[in-house]
Design a protein around this motif. Structure first.
Motif, PDB file in Angstrom:
ATOM      1  N   GLN A 134      -1.985 -16.529 -44.383  1.00 21.46           N
ATOM      2  CA  GLN A 134      -1.677 -16.600 -45.813  1.00 21.46           C
ATOM      3  C   GLN A 134      -0.999 -15.327 -46.310  1.00 21.46           C
ATOM      4  O   GLN A 134      -0.823 -15.140 -47.522  1.00 21.46           O
ATOM      5  CB  GLN A 134      -2.954 -16.850 -46.610  1.00 21.46           C
ATOM      6  CG  GLN A 134      -3.598 -18.205 -46.332  1.00 21.46           C
ATOM      7  CD  GLN A 134      -4.882 -18.396 -47.124  1.00 21.46           C
ATOM      8  OE1 GLN A 134      -4.903 -18.198 -48.337  1.00 21.46           O
ATOM      9  NE2 GLN A 134      -5.946 -18.784 -46.431  1.00 21.46           N
TER      10      GLN A 134
ATOM     11  N   VAL B 274     -18.311 -11.762 -44.071  1.00 21.87           N
ATOM     12  CA  VAL B 274     -17.184 -12.359 -43.362  1.00 21.87           C
ATOM     13  C   VAL B 274     -17.637 -12.656 -41.940  1.00 21.87           C
ATOM     14  O   VAL B 274     -18.212 -11.781 -41.277  1.00 21.87           O
ATOM     15  CB  VAL B 274     -15.961 -11.418 -43.333  1.00 21.87           C
ATOM     16  CG1 VAL B 274     -14.820 -12.044 -42.531  1.00 21.87           C
ATOM     17  CG2 VAL B 274     -15.505 -11.078 -44.742  1.00 21.87           C
TER      18      VAL B 274
ATOM     19  N   SER C 101     -13.781 -19.285 -50.765  1.00 22.39           N
ATOM     20  CA  SER C 101     -12.384 -19.294 -50.326  1.00 22.39           C
ATOM     21  C   SER C 101     -11.903 -17.852 -50.289  1.00 22.39           C
ATOM     22  O   SER C 101     -12.575 -16.936 -50.793  1.00 22.39           O
ATOM     23  CB  SER C 101     -11.527 -20.106 -51.297  1.00 22.39           C
ATOM     24  OG  SER C 101     -11.471 -19.441 -52.562  1.00 22.39           O
ATOM     25  N   LEU C 102     -10.742 -17.639 -49.725  1.00 22.26           N
ATOM     26  CA  LEU C 102     -10.204 -16.290 -49.675  1.00 22.26           C
ATOM     27  C   LEU C 102      -9.991 -15.747 -51.090  1.00 22.26           C
ATOM     28  O   LEU C 102     -10.294 -14.582 -51.382  1.00 22.26           O
ATOM     29  CB  LEU C 102      -8.894 -16.275 -48.884  1.00 22.26           C
ATOM     30  CG  LEU C 102      -8.243 -14.908 -48.677  1.00 22.26           C
ATOM     31  CD1 LEU C 102      -9.196 -13.949 -47.967  1.00 22.26           C
ATOM     32  CD2 LEU C 102      -6.943 -15.047 -47.866  1.00 22.26           C
TER      33      LEU C 102
ATOM     34  N   TYR D 232     -17.421 -15.898 -46.169  1.00 20.36           N
ATOM     35  CA  TYR D 232     -16.073 -16.394 -45.875  1.00 20.36           C
ATOM     36  C   TYR D 232     -15.886 -16.458 -44.373  1.00 20.36           C
ATOM     37  O   TYR D 232     -16.305 -15.546 -43.635  1.00 20.36           O
ATOM     38  CB  TYR D 232     -15.035 -15.454 -46.495  1.00 20.36           C
ATOM     39  CG  TYR D 232     -13.616 -15.740 -46.080  1.00 20.36           C
ATOM     40  CD1 TYR D 232     -12.918 -16.830 -46.602  1.00 20.36           C
ATOM     41  CD2 TYR D 232     -12.965 -14.917 -45.154  1.00 20.36           C
ATOM     42  CE1 TYR D 232     -11.605 -17.090 -46.213  1.00 20.36           C
ATOM     43  CE2 TYR D 232     -11.657 -15.170 -44.764  1.00 20.36           C
ATOM     44  CZ  TYR D 232     -10.989 -16.263 -45.292  1.00 20.36           C
ATOM     45  OH  TYR D 232      -9.699 -16.526 -44.906  1.00 20.36           O
TER      46      TYR D 232
ATOM     47  N   ALA E 258      -6.489 -15.947 -42.985  1.00 19.00           N
ATOM     48  CA  ALA E 258      -6.100 -14.982 -44.020  1.00 19.00           C
ATOM     49  C   ALA E 258      -4.773 -14.323 -43.660  1.00 19.00           C
ATOM     50  O   ALA E 258      -3.915 -14.098 -44.528  1.00 19.00           O
ATOM     51  CB  ALA E 258      -7.190 -13.931 -44.191  1.00 19.00           C
TER      52      ALA E 258
ATOM     53  N   LEU F 164     -10.237  -7.881 -42.751  1.00 17.41           N
ATOM     54  CA  LEU F 164      -9.858  -7.768 -44.146  1.00 17.41           C
ATOM     55  C   LEU F 164     -10.036  -6.324 -44.585  1.00 17.41           C
ATOM     56  O   LEU F 164     -11.072  -5.705 -44.320  1.00 17.41           O
ATOM     57  CB  LEU F 164     -10.727  -8.692 -45.004  1.00 17.41           C
ATOM     58  CG  LEU F 164     -10.619 -10.186 -44.703  1.00 17.41           C
ATOM     59  CD1 LEU F 164     -11.591 -10.966 -45.583  1.00 17.41           C
ATOM     60  CD2 LEU F 164      -9.193 -10.684 -44.904  1.00 17.41           C
TER      61      LEU F 164
ATOM     62  N   GLU G 134     -11.847 -12.460 -52.764  1.00 17.55           N
ATOM     63  CA  GLU G 134     -11.110 -11.342 -53.348  1.00 17.55           C
ATOM     64  C   GLU G 134     -11.465 -11.123 -54.814  1.00 17.55           C
ATOM     65  O   GLU G 134     -11.361 -10.008 -55.323  1.00 17.55           O
ATOM     66  CB  GLU G 134      -9.616 -11.582 -53.179  1.00 17.55           C
ATOM     67  CG  GLU G 134      -9.173 -11.515 -51.716  1.00 17.55           C
ATOM     68  CD  GLU G 134      -7.736 -11.969 -51.508  1.00 17.55           C
ATOM     69  OE1 GLU G 134      -7.155 -11.605 -50.469  1.00 17.55           O
ATOM     70  OE2 GLU G 134      -7.193 -12.688 -52.377  1.00 17.55           O
TER      71      GLU G 134
ATOM     72  N   ARG H 220      -1.984 -12.082 -45.826  1.00 15.52           N
ATOM     73  CA  ARG H 220      -2.792 -10.897 -46.086  1.00 15.52           C
ATOM     74  C   ARG H 220      -2.531  -9.845 -45.014  1.00 15.52           C
ATOM     75  O   ARG H 220      -2.396 -10.163 -43.827  1.00 15.52           O
ATOM     76  CB  ARG H 220      -4.297 -11.237 -46.107  1.00 15.52           C
ATOM     77  CG  ARG H 220      -4.712 -12.234 -47.180  1.00 15.52           C
ATOM     78  CD  ARG H 220      -4.274 -11.811 -48.572  1.00 15.52           C
ATOM     79  NE  ARG H 220      -4.877 -12.626 -49.606  1.00 15.52           N
ATOM     80  CZ  ARG H 220      -4.386 -13.766 -50.077  1.00 15.52           C
ATOM     81  NH1 ARG H 220      -3.249 -14.246 -49.575  1.00 15.52           N
ATOM     82  NH2 ARG H 220      -5.015 -14.428 -51.036  1.00 15.52           N
TER      83      ARG H 220
END
Length: 450
Positions: A344, A309, A255-256, A335, A341, A281, A260, A346
């Motif tokens: 969400q 990614v 998951s994100l 991911y 992302a 990212l 991280e 980011r």
């Protein structure tokens, strides 16, 4: 009789399964070597021998694993720079019989000191050799590089010339089976074809048109090749014997939040360059999945952890497979979903892609604090380059980024923009905030000149 070529995408590595009379030999197997066992069993063959043409520099050999699974004898050449733990030493003139087929060992040093070629004879038709497995001594359209012994550069170039004369003496009818095809880092002039004969190469291979030994040596000394740091890892593993490849190559899904929290040393985005430039990212750098065999080994060190990614699960698996084949196994997971992302909250990074008019304008203005960096290979740059550009090979940025000013501005270029994006992304991951990519790069520049 069966003779099947198994190609490893990305590395352009060619290995072979050769069988007759219920027995089979495998030449230069790759690390994920189940494929040879499956193909042999499908043909009702038992693998009794594994023949290594040389200690590969660009991939992990599957010989020790396949030998353990089958009990097959591994043969390797002399002077390997150490004792090959999983192999017996084969010498010139020795033979291996596989049904009605016979392999004759020919010592062909030059690319490496331990290089062997295996001459294939059909004992039912004894008029001459049928084929020869040349490893990296002779390719379709090129010959092996000779830069692995820099303190003996002239000597090893001469050894390769002598080895090529041995191969030419096998006769024009002899079919050529090299260990690599076009796209391999082991040669730069290979033809797109993966089939040829000694006769065709004698008449068409540029390096075989050089008539004297001295002229051949001088030509080889002028070549420029690059050696990624991971070559040293391959050398060691292919002496000691590498472990089997992971049975499941698809990375575990992250998951994100897990990504991280992973503390991966490298965050590699394996999407295409345009996708990375549009949004990525922060802290990631871009190596498209298809380019991992050529460039991951420049930036990822032995044992360093990697998170991937991608845009989809299939690309994650492809990228992980490429990494495994060059011994970079510490993949913590993968991911998918850069756009989610952003949704969400980011803060995604972006790198501009600029066109020819903007590059020309900057060059004409001689902008202070701005540099156009050409990341192509030296031989490409010799053919054509943009005046006032600076040359740093893409792979060399793994260290040379430390000599650049992170507050200055840089435009990265190559032949099309692919390698330039790899280079720009590496700089961005190191905190360079003013980088962009010349879209189309040298191809666009030439097109604009008319």
């Amino acid at each position: 009789m069966i003779l099947e070529k198994i190609k490893t995408p990305g590395l352009s590595h060619l290995s072979y399964l050769v069988g007759s009379g219920g027995k089979a030999a495998v030449i230069d197997p790759r690390r994920d070597c189940e494929i040879y066992l499956e193909k042999a069993r499908a043909e009702g063959l038992t693998i009794t021998h594994i023949l290594e043409t040389h200690r590969n520099e660009d991939l992990v050999s599957g010989s020790p694993i396949l030998s353990e699974w089958t009990g097959a004898t591994v043969l390797h050449g002399p002077n390997a720079g150490g004792e090959v733990a999983f192999a017996k030493t084969a010498r010139e003139g020795e033979t291996v019989e596989i049904g009605q087929l016979k392999f004759e060992v020919l010592e062909t040093p030059g690319h490496t000191d331990d290089s062997l070629s295996f001459v294939l004879h059909d004992t039912a038709y004894p008029q001459g050799p049928v084929g020869v497995f040349t490893g990296d001594a002779l390719f379709v359209g090129d010959v092996g590089r000779t830069d692995f012994y820099p303190d003996r550069a002239r000597d090893v170039a001469g050894l390769l010339y002598d080895s090529l004369q041995k191969l030419l003496a096998l006769g024009d009818q002899t079919i050529l089976y090299p260990a690599h095809g076009a796209g391999s880092v082991c040669g730069s002039g290979m033809a797109e074809r993966e089939f040829s004969t000694i006769g065709h190469e004698r008449r068409n291979n540029p390096r075989l048109q050089i008539e004297s030994r001295d002229a051949f040596i001088e030509a080889k000394l002028q070549e420029v090749h690059y050696q990624p740091p991971y070559f040293r890892l391959m050398e060691r593993l292919n002496i000691e014997g590498g472990s089997a490849a992971p049975r499941v190559k698809r990375p575990r899904n992250l998951s994100l939040a897990q990504l991280e929290d992973s503390d991966a040393y490298h965050l590699i985005d394996v999407r295409e360059p345009g996708a990375w430039c549009a949004g990525h990212l922060r802290g990631s750098y871009c190596i498209p999945a298809s380019m991992i065999p050529a460039f991951a080994g420049w930036f990822v060190g032995e044992g360093e952890s990697v998170a991937l990614v991608a845009s989809d699960e299939g690309t994650l698996e492809t990228a992980a497979t490429h990494l495994v084949r060059i011994g970079l196994d510490n993949i913590v997971g993968g991911y998918t979903g850069v756009i989610p992302a952003a949704a969400q909250g980011r803060d995604l990074g972006q790198v501009p892609m600029i066109k020819t008019d903007e590059v020309r304008r900057r060059l004409e203005e001689s902008r202070n604090g701005w540099t156009l960096i050409d990341v192509r290979a030296a031989d490409e740059r010799e053919e054509a380059c943009i005046k006032d550009s600076t040359h740093i090979y893409a792979g060399h940025l793994n260290e040379e980024w430390q000599d650049l000013d992170p507050l200055a501005s840089y435009t990265l270029m190559c032949a099309s923009g692919m390698r330039a994006t790899v280079a720009a992304s590496w700089l961005a991951s190191k905190g360079f905030g003013n980088v962009d990519v010349y879209l189309g790069s040298m191809g666009a520049w030439k097109a604009a000149q008319g």
